[in-house]
Scaffold this motif. Structure first.
Motif, mmCIF file in Angstrom:
data_model
loop_
_atom_site.group_PDB
_atom_site.id
_atom_site.type_symbol
_atom_site.label_atom_id
_atom_site.label_comp_id
_atom_site.label_asym_id
_atom_site.label_seq_id
_atom_site.Cartn_x
_atom_site.Cartn_y
_atom_site.Cartn_z
ATOM 1 N N MET A 1 -3.018 0.752 -1.717
ATOM 2 C CA MET A 1 -1.679 0.971 -1.167
ATOM 3 C C MET A 1 -1.663 0.674 0.317
ATOM 4 O O MET A 1 -2.698 0.640 0.966
ATOM 5 N N CYS A 2 -0.480 0.500 0.842
ATOM 6 C CA CYS A 2 -0.330 0.339 2.280
ATOM 7 C C CYS A 2 -0.126 1.735 2.843
ATOM 8 O O CYS A 2 0.924 2.331 2.679
ATOM 9 N N THR A 3 -1.121 2.290 3.485
ATOM 10 C CA THR A 3 -1.064 3.716 3.812
ATOM 11 C C THR A 3 -0.195 4.032 5.033
ATOM 12 O O THR A 3 0.264 5.136 5.194
ATOM 13 N N ASP A 32 -6.590 1.522 5.699
ATOM 14 C CA ASP A 32 -5.705 0.678 4.889
ATOM 15 C C ASP A 32 -6.504 -0.477 4.306
ATOM 16 O O ASP A 32 -7.733 -0.516 4.402
#
Lengths: 88, 249
Positions: A1-3, A32
């Motif tokens: 995921m794109c944190t 990330d």
């Protein structure tokens, strides 16, 4: 995921990039997707000098264990430095 | 014999606020008419992998364009440097994203070979942005959301992001939505996917969701350890069927 999990800090230092040495005044620390490290997520650090443009960047991507050991090593090294040297 | 010739090149499109922004445009070289797709890149940027996806759409008979969402922050920079710069400045504002997708869609429709139908697809942060586009633009014909996080829930408190959930926009969804998710993903979780599914159903919005077992976040990404060929191949079949239905002549 794109944190989006990012910490920004102002720094004073120098770094060496593709064009040689340059002054650094900003760092981003984030967890990330890496660009190069073959892991899904990593602890990434960008050392930046925004006034010189996007490519004025020294980047590292570390796995979690490496990141923690690096952080410990920085703290440990600084702890060993005498008070007098820390003034400089 | 059918031609598989395509042309891929960098162009400039008019994005949010009339800004000229860089974009990668791939299309079959025939006379069409072709459906079109706006490809929204993931947070790591306008990179080689996303350009490969853009060409994949052209191979399958679509005009496809990927806008460099970081054009303004980092014109001409390497994708990883541009992504780092955009991240340091807090990412892409939603309003700007919508304007850029709108400009890209208009560019595609203006092509002589266009059939005037335009879809949008996004991966990762782009998945959220594909949903945002579907709920913000009234002339998008289909939207594919690939593991978009933070549609249903806000980022965690420790994530200092300006990004906010979009679930309240569901009543505005103006086109059919395809959702492709991994059962092992944590952002979004299967529970969040189920919530989005039920919200779209509640508002009678045409949609189809597929959740792939054995896959987590980023299962389409062929250059990453998260790649799951079985889920990705099946996912692509869902995409071709969905866009084939909604973007055909």
């Amino acid at each position: 995921m794109c944190t989006y999990l990012t910490e920004h800090l102002e720094i004073k230092g120098s770094g060496k990039g593709a064009e040689g040495w340059f002054k650094l005044d900003q760092a981003s620390v984030y967890f990330d997707h890496p660009v190069h490290l073959p892991l899904e997520h990593s602890l990434n650090i960008d050392f930046l000098q925004p006034s010189l443009g996007p490519s004025a960047r020294v980047a590292v991507e570390l796995d979690l264990g490496s990141a923690k050991r690096l952080a410990d090593a920085i703290i440990s090294t600084l702890a060993q430095v005498s008070e007098g040297l820390l003034q400089g | 014999m059918m031609s598989d010739q395509m042309l891929a090149e960098t162009v400039e499109v008019e994005g949010f606020g009339g800004d000229g922004i860089e974009a990668y445009f791939a299309r079959p070289t025939g006379s069409g008419p072709y459906g079109s797709v706006v490809v929204i890149h993931h947070m790591p940027g306008y990179d080689e992998a996303t350009k490969e996806i853009t060409r994949k759409f052209a191979y399958h008979g679509y005009q496809a364009i990927c806008v460099n969402l970081y054009s303004r922050e980092a014109p001409g920079a390497a994708p990883d440097d541009a992504a780092a710069t955009a991240r340091a400045r807090g990412g892409v504002p939603d309003e700007r994203l919508v304007g850029d997708v709108k400009g890209a869609a208009e560019f595609l429709r203006s092509q002589a070979a266009s059939n005037s139908r335009v879809g949008v697809i996004g991966y990762c942060s782009g998945g959220r942005q594909a949903f945002l586009s579907a709920c913000s633009l009234d002339d998008i014909d289909a939207a594919a959301v690939c593991y978009g996080a933070f549609i249903v829930s806000d980022p965690l408190p420790e994530m200092p992001s300006k990004v906010r959930s979009l679930i309240h926009l569901t009543p505005n969804a103006a086109c059919p939505i395809l959702g492709l998710f991994g059962a092992e993903d944590k952002f979004p979780t299967p529970e969040e996917v189920a919530k989005l599914d039920s919200e779209l159903t509640k508002y009678s919005k045409e949609h189809e969701f597929h959740i792939f077992e054995g896959a987590g976040h980023g299962f389409f990404a062929v250059d990453r350890p998260s790649y799951r060929p079985e889920a990705a191949n099946e996912g692509w079949q869902k995409i071709w069927a969905f866009f084939g239905k909604h973007l055909s002549n």
